[in-house]
Design a protein around this motif. Structure first.
Motif, mmCIF file in Angstrom:
data_model
loop_
_atom_site.group_PDB
_atom_site.id
_atom_site.type_symbol
_atom_site.label_atom_id
_atom_site.label_comp_id
_atom_site.label_asym_id
_atom_site.label_seq_id
_atom_site.Cartn_x
_atom_site.Cartn_y
_atom_site.Cartn_z
ATOM 1 N N ARG A 285 0.829 -1.213 0.000
ATOM 2 C CA ARG A 285 0.000 0.000 0.000
ATOM 3 C C ARG A 285 0.861 1.260 0.000
ATOM 4 N NH1 ARG A 285 -3.307 -3.284 3.425
ATOM 5 N NH2 ARG A 285 -2.325 -2.423 5.306
ATOM 6 N N ARG A 286 1.991 1.217 0.707
ATOM 7 C CA ARG A 286 2.883 2.382 0.689
ATOM 8 C C ARG A 286 3.440 2.628 -0.709
ATOM 9 N NH1 ARG A 286 4.930 4.388 5.536
ATOM 10 N NH2 ARG A 286 4.165 3.321 7.396
ATOM 11 N N LEU A 287 3.806 1.551 -1.403
ATOM 12 C CA LEU A 287 4.323 1.711 -2.759
ATOM 13 C C LEU A 287 3.244 2.244 -3.698
ATOM 14 C CD1 LEU A 287 6.460 -1.557 -3.098
ATOM 15 C CD2 LEU A 287 7.281 0.785 -2.758
ATOM 16 N N VAL A 288 2.020 1.762 -3.530
ATOM 17 C CA VAL A 288 0.925 2.234 -4.382
ATOM 18 C C VAL A 288 0.647 3.707 -4.110
ATOM 19 C CG1 VAL A 288 -1.537 1.985 -4.880
ATOM 20 C CG2 VAL A 288 -0.101 -0.048 -4.649
ATOM 21 N N LYS A 289 0.694 4.114 -2.832
ATOM 22 C CA LYS A 289 0.495 5.523 -2.508
ATOM 23 C C LYS A 289 1.601 6.397 -3.081
ATOM 24 C CE LYS A 289 -2.221 4.982 1.723
ATOM 25 N NZ LYS A 289 -2.266 5.221 3.194
ATOM 26 N N ALA A 290 2.777 5.806 -3.268
ATOM 27 C CA ALA A 290 3.888 6.541 -3.887
ATOM 28 C C ALA A 290 3.792 6.556 -5.404
ATOM 29 C CB ALA A 290 5.216 5.937 -3.444
ATOM 30 N N VAL B 280 3.820 -3.591 -10.517
ATOM 31 C CA VAL B 280 5.230 -3.390 -10.170
ATOM 32 C C VAL B 280 5.416 -3.415 -8.657
ATOM 33 C CG1 VAL B 280 7.166 -1.789 -10.310
ATOM 34 C CG2 VAL B 280 5.647 -2.091 -12.278
ATOM 35 N N ALA B 281 4.497 -2.779 -7.929
ATOM 36 C CA ALA B 281 4.589 -2.771 -6.466
ATOM 37 C C ALA B 281 4.475 -4.185 -5.905
ATOM 38 C CB ALA B 281 3.504 -1.873 -5.883
ATOM 39 N N ALA B 282 3.550 -4.980 -6.453
ATOM 40 C CA ALA B 282 3.407 -6.360 -5.993
ATOM 41 C C ALA B 282 4.654 -7.175 -6.307
ATOM 42 C CB ALA B 282 2.169 -6.995 -6.635
ATOM 43 N N VAL C 154 0.552 -14.734 -3.687
ATOM 44 C CA VAL C 154 0.784 -13.478 -2.967
ATOM 45 C C VAL C 154 0.843 -12.309 -3.947
ATOM 46 C CG1 VAL C 154 2.495 -12.182 -1.631
ATOM 47 C CG2 VAL C 154 1.908 -14.515 -0.969
ATOM 48 N N PHE C 155 1.533 -12.518 -5.062
ATOM 49 C CA PHE C 155 1.614 -11.467 -6.077
ATOM 50 C C PHE C 155 0.223 -11.061 -6.568
ATOM 51 C CE2 PHE C 155 1.568 -10.471 -10.623
ATOM 52 C CZ PHE C 155 2.352 -9.328 -10.652
ATOM 53 N N PHE C 156 -0.599 -12.048 -6.915
ATOM 54 C CA PHE C 156 -1.928 -11.735 -7.435
ATOM 55 C C PHE C 156 -2.830 -11.154 -6.351
ATOM 56 C CE2 PHE C 156 -0.670 -15.101 -10.552
ATOM 57 C CZ PHE C 156 -0.662 -14.275 -11.670
ATOM 58 N N PHE C 157 -2.722 -11.666 -5.125
ATOM 59 C CA PHE C 157 -3.544 -11.126 -4.047
ATOM 60 C C PHE C 157 -3.190 -9.668 -3.769
ATOM 61 C CE2 PHE C 157 -4.396 -15.490 -1.894
ATOM 62 C CZ PHE C 157 -5.238 -15.812 -2.945
#
Length: 341
Positions: free
Chosen positions: A57-62, A68-70, A164-167
């Motif tokens: 979530r931090r990466l997505v907020k950035a 890519v974040a996953a 985990v990646f897809f989730f």
């Protein structure tokens, strides 16, 4: 039924509900055991998602792309876990001969002090070759089955990593999926229950990770002060073992004491044991009440019963999954109590 008093009818109704729930749980557990190759990666992926969700979530907020974040999150966890395993294995291999030598010296001391009572270890070593030759076929079959188990475990771990990646990537669609699969009249309740259960698991994993990190740092610093070899690797072992409550701490602490005994002698081994016990007291009386009470707090007796039940159902893997699943069940119960009681 009208002939029975009202309290008796209520008790009978509750007994029927308990039996129905127990039957459903039993059938669900048996199905999970039968399809463990598919169910286990899903459960592990959910635990991994709960642990890694804040980073994603931090990466997505950035403003990082969700895929890519996953991917970055999964690569990071593989690097951390792989590094921890490598450090632990390297430390154990480096001190393995010393541990065996110290145990042999201990056996000789027992023999010299207790006479015939201490010779059983030597007798076992002398007869080991005969036992292996006698049961060689069984040993070979066990090795083959062990190789298949290792292959199955690697396959499940790889599948869990992909899940985990897809989730993580599709986590923003989870609420919509839950509501779409729920009856329209109960969609809000199902969503609230799912949120509470997932929040309990996420809080448990986050709290356990923080406690594990503190334990590992404290024990690593203590081992470095005592100049015990492989202190970083033993600290990594403590960190990994913390996800298996009680048993993990016992195993990692025992390994640390054995390494200290092998290289530094009995006095340093006693100091190491003192450090391990002090850290466990700190965890049980300070860290867990202060950290887990903000996420999900379970009585130690509940944790021990859950671990025992998980071990009886699925061995070590069941022990690993039992506590977070129990945390999720507690979250569901709390949500239902707030709504209907």
């Amino acid at each position: 039924m009208q002939l029975l008093p009202e309290p008796v009818r209520r008790v009978a109704a509750w007994c029927a509900v308990v039996l129905l729930v127990a039957g459903v749980v039993y059938v669900g557990v048996r199905l999970c055991v039968e399809f463990r190759t598919a169910v286990t990666p899903v459960l592990l992926a959910l635990l991994g998602t709960a642990l890694l969700g804040p980073l994603h979530r931090r990466l997505v907020k950035a403003r990082v792309n969700r895929s890519v974040a996953a991917g970055v999150t999964c690569v990071a966890v593989v690097a951390v876990v792989g590094g921890a395993v490598y450090i632990v294995v390297a430390a154990l291999v480096e001190t393995g001969d010393q541990i065996i030598a110290s145990l042999r010296d201990a056996a000789q001391d027992l023999t010299s002090h207790f006479g015939a009572a201490g010779t059983s270890l030597d007798d076992l070593a002398v007869n080991a070759k005969e036992l292996l030759s006698r049961f060689g076929g069984t040993a070979a079959s066990n090795v083959i089955s062990g190789v298949s188990v290792v292959g199955e475990a690697i396959a499940m771990a790889v599948l869990a990593l992909f899940l985990v990646f897809f989730f993580l990537r599709d986590s923003h669609r989870a609420v919509h999926t839950v509501r779409a699969l729920s009856p329209r009249a109960g969609a809000d309740i199902v969503e609230a229950i799912a949120r509470r259960a997932y929040g309990a698991v996420e809080g448990f994993m986050r709290g356990t990770t923080l406690i594990a990190l503190i334990d590992a740092v404290c024990i690593t610093v203590g081992l470095l002060i005592l100049d015990v070899p492989g202190a970083v690797g033993l600290g990594a072992l403590v960190f990994v073992g913390a996800y298996l409550p009680y048993l993990g701490a016992f195993v990692s602490g025992a390994v640390a004491v054995l390494v200290a005994l092998a290289d530094r002698g009995a006095v340093i081994a006693m100091w190491t044991l003192g450090i391990v016990l002090a850290v466990q007291v700190l965890e049980g009386h300070v860290l867990m009440p202060a950290i887990q009470s903000r996420t999900v707090q379970m009585h130690p007796a509940v944790v021990m019963v859950a671990i025992t039940a998980g071990a009886s159902v699925a061995g070590v893997l069941g022990m690993l999954l039992a506590v977070p699943l129990t945390a999720a069940a507690f979250g569901v119960v709390h949500e239902l109590r707030e709504r209907f009681v």
